[in-house]
Design an enzyme around this catalytic site. Sequence first.
Site, short mmCIF file in Angstrom:
data_model
loop_
_atom_site.label_atom_id
_atom_site.label_comp_id
_atom_site.label_asym_id
_atom_site.label_seq_id
_atom_site.Cartn_x
_atom_site.Cartn_y
_atom_site.Cartn_z
N ASP A 63 0.84 -1.10 0.18
CA ASP A 63 0.06 0.02 -0.10
C ASP A 63 0.82 1.12 -0.03
OD1 ASP A 63 0.83 -0.80 2.53
OD2 ASP A 63 -0.47 0.79 3.39
N GLU A 130 0.19 -1.36 5.63
CA GLU A 130 1.28 -1.00 6.57
C GLU A 130 0.72 0.45 7.04
OE1 GLU A 130 4.98 1.00 8.26
OE2 GLU A 130 3.97 1.42 6.44
#
Length: 450
Positions: A63, A130
């Site tokens: 991400d 994350e």
Amino acid sequence: MSSLDADKFEYEEFTKLHAYLKEAFPLVHEQLQLEVINNYSLLYTWKGSDKYLKPVMFSAHLDVVPVEAASEGAWEEGPYKGEVKDGYVWGRGTMDDKYRVIAMLEAVEQLLSQGYEPPRTLYLAFGHDEEIGGNDGASMISRHLQQQGVQLEAMFDEGLAVAEGAMPGIEEPLALVGTAAKGNLNLLLTVEGGGGHSSIPPDDTPISILSRSIQRLHDSPFEARMTETTRETVEVLAEKLGGKYKFAMRHYWLFKGKILKKLSEDRATDALIRTKLVPTIISSGDKHNVLPREATAILNVRILNGEDEQTVLKHVRKAIKDDRVKIERYGVYTPPSPVTATDTWQFAALKASILDVFPDVLVVPALFPGATDSKHYSNLTNNIFRFAPQVVNRDNATLVHNVNERLSVEVLENSVLFYEKLIRNTCGTEEQEEIVDVDTPEMPWGVSGA
Ligand SMILES: [Zn+2]
């Protein structure tokens, strides 16, 4: 991208990314086992030939942080195009953290094409959230492995990097390896009051009480303390600086006070020796002539290793000294990480891999002030290393999470090399014996009990 707002989390982009990886790394997808965890995170397993060796893990995240709509026009190249121009790959996530995903997969792809067979099993763990805490990605991968009884010999995640010009007096770039990470805690302070008209105010209002509390916290910093990790950092640097620095560190107990004082003079080094607390949100009142019935503040606390939520709360209560202030935890608490030892073959293997690719650097264990996905893996290993193979300097330090984020093609190439070395140095047994001969007296071969 990772947005805190679940509706804005663009899940279909992950599916597209998975498809791209499959196409770009055919050997990896032919020969490694791939498990999709919680729909969007990926766990690759490269089975080693020796089942008695405990596996190692490399971790990265898929991400990225969002591009604010207002800033999109300021990008020289589209943030989601991945354009290669002037020796750089442009786009959101190129520096954090997609290049590591790509470099790891490319390293495996190349080793596969050379017919390399690792004795030790390697996991590539790619979480998908994350940037917002990793609770749906890395945390689930960790749980999945734990359920199978997996224990790791080591895990390697992002974190610190190669810093150029970071230390006056030392010419070499510093390859900073995060061997510990600070904890993270948010506290909510609430003060309630009776409200009323502002023309006849009481002596104390929620705002005055809260302000005084914040001032008291400011005037009562946490105690300065040399942790094991920062002592190692300072030792390596002092040795290099020589002269009085080297002398002071060699006679540490004599100069401890002076060393702590010196470190506390700069905010960057001060953060290495104490828990830091700072108010980040404050709110109260919505009309100029009305006494607010409530005032609140959020304090962000970065906790030094060796302390925890309870010791922080105790400090805060003692500093504020006012029962009218309600103090409670706000959101998720991440305790400080365990400290990774550096007198091990795992550290030696990492150091050798770094020096292979960056021959001129000084490898320095250090405290990582933030938190990454690695926080979810401390149940699987004590040997967590937070190091990304990119060079950070004055020119590019501000590009991460920012407009015009870009990564030089050279860094990408070096990263592939670095992960190739790291695989050979951690998953191959012959290479380890060589490294260990040079750097470490004993080699605790990991025999998997599970
Ligand atoms: Zn990251």
